[in-house]
Design a protein around this motif. Sequence first.
Motif, PDB file in Angstrom:
ATOM      1  N   HIS A  51       0.847  -1.190   0.000  1.00 32.54           N
ATOM      2  CA  HIS A  51       0.000   0.000   0.000  1.00 32.54           C
ATOM      3  C   HIS A  51       0.882   1.241   0.000  1.00 32.54           C
ATOM      4  N   LEU A  52       0.649   2.113  -0.973  1.00 30.46           N
ATOM      5  CA  LEU A  52       1.360   3.382  -1.084  1.00 30.46           C
ATOM      6  C   LEU A  52       0.362   4.508  -0.877  1.00 30.46           C
ATOM      7  N   ASP A  53       0.589   5.320   0.142  1.00 29.74           N
ATOM      8  CA  ASP A  53      -0.272   6.466   0.440  1.00 29.74           C
ATOM      9  C   ASP A  53       0.401   7.735  -0.070  1.00 29.74           C
ATOM     10  N   GLU A  54      -0.212   8.370  -1.042  1.00 26.03           N
ATOM     11  CA  GLU A  54       0.310   9.536  -1.756  1.00 26.03           C
ATOM     12  C   GLU A  54       1.424   9.104  -2.718  1.00 26.03           C
ATOM     13  N   GLN A  55       1.534   9.844  -3.806  1.00 23.55           N
ATOM     14  CA  GLN A  55       2.455   9.489  -4.875  1.00 23.55           C
ATOM     15  C   GLN A  55       3.634  10.453  -4.938  1.00 23.55           C
ATOM     16  N   TYR A  56       4.792   9.911  -5.273  1.00 23.06           N
ATOM     17  CA  TYR A  56       5.947  10.746  -5.569  1.00 23.06           C
ATOM     18  C   TYR A  56       6.162  10.855  -7.080  1.00 23.06           C
ATOM     19  N   ARG A  57       5.474   9.999  -7.878  1.00 23.37           N
ATOM     20  CA  ARG A  57       5.669   9.980  -9.322  1.00 23.37           C
ATOM     21  C   ARG A  57       4.930  11.141  -9.986  1.00 23.37           C
ATOM     22  N   ALA A  58       5.595  11.767 -10.962  1.00 24.51           N
ATOM     23  CA  ALA A  58       4.993  12.889 -11.679  1.00 24.51           C
ATOM     24  C   ALA A  58       3.747  12.427 -12.423  1.00 24.51           C
ATOM     25  N   GLY A  59       2.680  13.238 -12.360  1.00 19.13           N
ATOM     26  CA  GLY A  59       1.457  12.947 -13.091  1.00 19.13           C
ATOM     27  C   GLY A  59       0.510  12.005 -12.390  1.00 19.13           C
ATOM     28  N   GLN A  65      -2.322   0.443  -4.309  1.00 16.50           N
ATOM     29  CA  GLN A  65      -2.175  -0.786  -3.558  1.00 16.50           C
ATOM     30  C   GLN A  65      -2.194  -1.975  -4.516  1.00 16.50           C
ATOM     31  N   GLY A  66      -1.764  -3.102  -4.011  1.00 10.62           N
ATOM     32  CA  GLY A  66      -1.784  -4.307  -4.833  1.00 10.62           C
ATOM     33  C   GLY A  66      -1.535  -5.529  -3.981  1.00 10.62           C
ATOM     34  N   LEU A  67      -2.049  -6.662  -4.440  1.00  9.10           N
ATOM     35  CA  LEU A  67      -1.800  -7.953  -3.817  1.00  9.10           C
ATOM     36  C   LEU A  67      -1.161  -8.830  -4.883  1.00  9.10           C
ATOM     37  N   TYR A  68       0.060  -9.287  -4.617  1.00 14.49           N
ATOM     38  CA  TYR A  68       0.854  -9.964  -5.645  1.00 14.49           C
ATOM     39  C   TYR A  68       1.308 -11.336  -5.163  1.00 14.49           C
ATOM     40  N   LEU A  69       1.279 -12.281  -6.079  1.00 19.87           N
ATOM     41  CA  LEU A  69       1.665 -13.657  -5.787  1.00 19.87           C
ATOM     42  C   LEU A  69       2.790 -14.066  -6.727  1.00 19.87           C
ATOM     43  N   ARG A  70       3.858 -14.611  -6.151  1.00 16.38           N
ATOM     44  CA  ARG A  70       4.974 -15.128  -6.945  1.00 16.38           C
ATOM     45  C   ARG A  70       5.245 -16.571  -6.531  1.00 16.38           C
ATOM     46  N   THR A  71       5.124 -17.495  -7.481  1.00 17.39           N
ATOM     47  CA  THR A  71       5.305 -18.918  -7.205  1.00 17.39           C
ATOM     48  C   THR A  71       6.308 -19.504  -8.184  1.00 17.39           C
ATOM     49  N   ASN A  72       7.272 -20.239  -7.666  1.00 11.83           N
ATOM     50  CA  ASN A  72       8.229 -20.901  -8.548  1.00 11.83           C
ATOM     51  C   ASN A  72       8.353 -22.377  -8.183  1.00 11.83           C
ATOM     52  N   LEU A  73       8.675 -23.172  -9.169  1.00 15.91           N
ATOM     53  CA  LEU A  73       8.854 -24.618  -9.010  1.00 15.91           C
ATOM     54  C   LEU A  73      10.158 -24.992  -9.691  1.00 15.91           C
ATOM     55  N   LEU A  74      11.105 -25.526  -8.922  1.00 18.37           N
ATOM     56  CA  LEU A  74      12.447 -25.849  -9.412  1.00 18.37           C
ATOM     57  C   LEU A  74      12.675 -27.352  -9.364  1.00 18.37           C
ATOM     58  N   ALA A  75      13.080 -27.926 -10.491  1.00 21.80           N
ATOM     59  CA  ALA A  75      13.376 -29.360 -10.573  1.00 21.80           C
ATOM     60  C   ALA A  75      14.802 -29.547 -11.073  1.00 21.80           C
ATOM     61  N   GLU A  76      15.500 -30.544 -10.499  1.00 24.36           N
ATOM     62  CA  GLU A  76      16.874 -30.820 -10.894  1.00 24.36           C
ATOM     63  C   GLU A  76      17.097 -32.331 -10.965  1.00 24.36           C
ATOM     64  N   ALA A  77      17.698 -32.758 -12.067  1.00 25.67           N
ATOM     65  CA  ALA A  77      18.078 -34.165 -12.254  1.00 25.67           C
ATOM     66  C   ALA A  77      19.591 -34.230 -12.352  1.00 25.67           C
ATOM     67  N   LYS A  78      20.232 -34.934 -11.410  1.00 23.36           N
ATOM     68  CA  LYS A  78      21.689 -35.030 -11.363  1.00 23.36           C
ATOM     69  C   LYS A  78      22.149 -36.400 -11.854  1.00 23.36           C
ATOM     70  N   PHE A  79      23.051 -36.369 -12.818  1.00 22.59           N
ATOM     71  CA  PHE A  79      23.656 -37.591 -13.341  1.00 22.59           C
ATOM     72  C   PHE A  79      25.165 -37.522 -13.119  1.00 22.59           C
ATOM     73  N   ASP A  80      25.881 -38.560 -13.533  1.00 23.24           N
ATOM     74  CA  ASP A  80      27.310 -38.625 -13.238  1.00 23.24           C
ATOM     75  C   ASP A  80      28.090 -37.475 -13.874  1.00 23.24           C
ATOM     76  N   ASN A  81      27.782 -37.141 -15.100  1.00 21.45           N
ATOM     77  CA  ASN A  81      28.592 -36.173 -15.833  1.00 21.45           C
ATOM     78  C   ASN A  81      27.869 -34.870 -16.172  1.00 21.45           C
ATOM     79  N   PHE A  82      26.621 -34.716 -15.765  1.00 22.31           N
ATOM     80  CA  PHE A  82      25.899 -33.481 -16.034  1.00 22.31           C
ATOM     81  C   PHE A  82      24.627 -33.435 -15.189  1.00 22.31           C
ATOM     82  N   SER A  83      24.028 -32.247 -15.154  1.00 22.87           N
ATOM     83  CA  SER A  83      22.752 -32.048 -14.464  1.00 22.87           C
ATOM     84  C   SER A  83      21.802 -31.297 -15.376  1.00 22.87           C
TER      85      SER A  83
END
Length: 451
Positions: A51-59, A65-83
């Motif tokens: 929530h931002l009360d009053e603006q500093y930006r011109a114009g 205000q805003g309600l924001y959701l950030r979701t990430n899903l990370l998968a990793e497969a490890k083998f002998d010589n690479f991932s």
Amino acid sequence: MKFRRGIAALAMIGATFSSTYTHASERLLNDVLNSPEWFSITGESRIRFEHLDEQYRAGLEGSDQGLYLRTNLLAEAKFDNFSLVGELLDSRQLFDIADEGSPLSTSTVNPLDVLQAYVEVPTDNFLPGKGSVKVGRFTMNIGSRRFVSRNGTRNTINSYAGIDWQWKDSSNNTWRAFYTSPVQRRVDGDPLDNEAKTDQIQEEVDFWGLYFSPNSGRLNSEWYVFGLDEDDDVNQPTANRELYTVGGRIWKKPAPNQWDYQVESAYQWGDSNASRSSDVELDNSAYFIHTEIGYSFDHPKSPQLIFQYDYVSGDKDADDNDTESFDTLFGSRRFDFGPTATFGPFVRNNLSTPGVRFKWKPSDNTRAHILLRGFWLASDEDGLRAAGISNAEGESENYIGTQLAVRWRWNAIPNRLKFDVSAAYLDAGDLLENAGQNDATFVYTAATFVF
């Protein structure tokens, strides 16, 4: 009304997180899926009300205000010589608490897309020491993160496509080299609608760098050079920047009853257009310096007092074909200048700013700090770009204002549930007042669930 809706929604989702933790019986996603040893999958979901009360930006005026959701899903497969590594990221606004006047962009909203997809090969078999090479799409944190970072506060995250080599030699010196093209985040239509559009590699943009940090028992240091060369393409207008940035950082780590310090400086040169819509080419010559000195007290709450000063050059004359305006590339700024997101009035451009920060640990699983900074224009002939305020003829005073910021973080359930609360108050100085802008107050509260 929207403020109350945001708080209610956050409370509801926070209760859901708590319930999810209880019913998961402390089992992470790997355990739930009974993954084999060579495969791992983890995720994280953060919801944040701002929530931002009053603006500093011109114009702009009023609150936001805003309600924001950030979701990430990370998968990793490890083998002998690479991932093989893949990561999905979904960043969106919820319940239309933000509105058409909100400063939404792909820095805030980027519905489900591929953040990382790369193969990593160790170099231990043909180079002494320990290292690896990544090829594909990936995120990066380099050094202090002031020029290249995996964004922490922002609701979206920078990624790059190319090659990234990291190596620690037999003397424990750290080397790194990368050659990439940034990935352009996209949405279909208005960001308020959360409509996905496939992100794409900016093939006409090259971003590369070399990094070295020697292993020294006396002095911690790192040295780097970054190059950015961009041209317009059909889908992405650019300022045709051809910039080279060379710099370094030295520091001493904090220790009880001792002074510590950090100094980082960079020089930048090249050329660029005056803007994305301009064909006027400017010669660049700009610089940046960050200094701080701190003292850590020998106390169970680990208090630390830090004095800071940043100077970032700005354009000295808008009517010539030269610019001294500094470009922070793909860096983060929250840890230097306070909250960003819907707020974020300060970027590393045209600033002279002293400050003092006090940090402490109220308990084993909480962290807190208070930051007080004054802000002035480094060049009276330039403006405050994050606010869209021009001062081309130096007609206004160069005092921007004073900001007080506080932050409190609680690791409620280690490695599972975290809370983050922050507030900032910007006391408008002459520059903002002469542009018709007022004091601004910003608050956010966030909950992050790891699964």
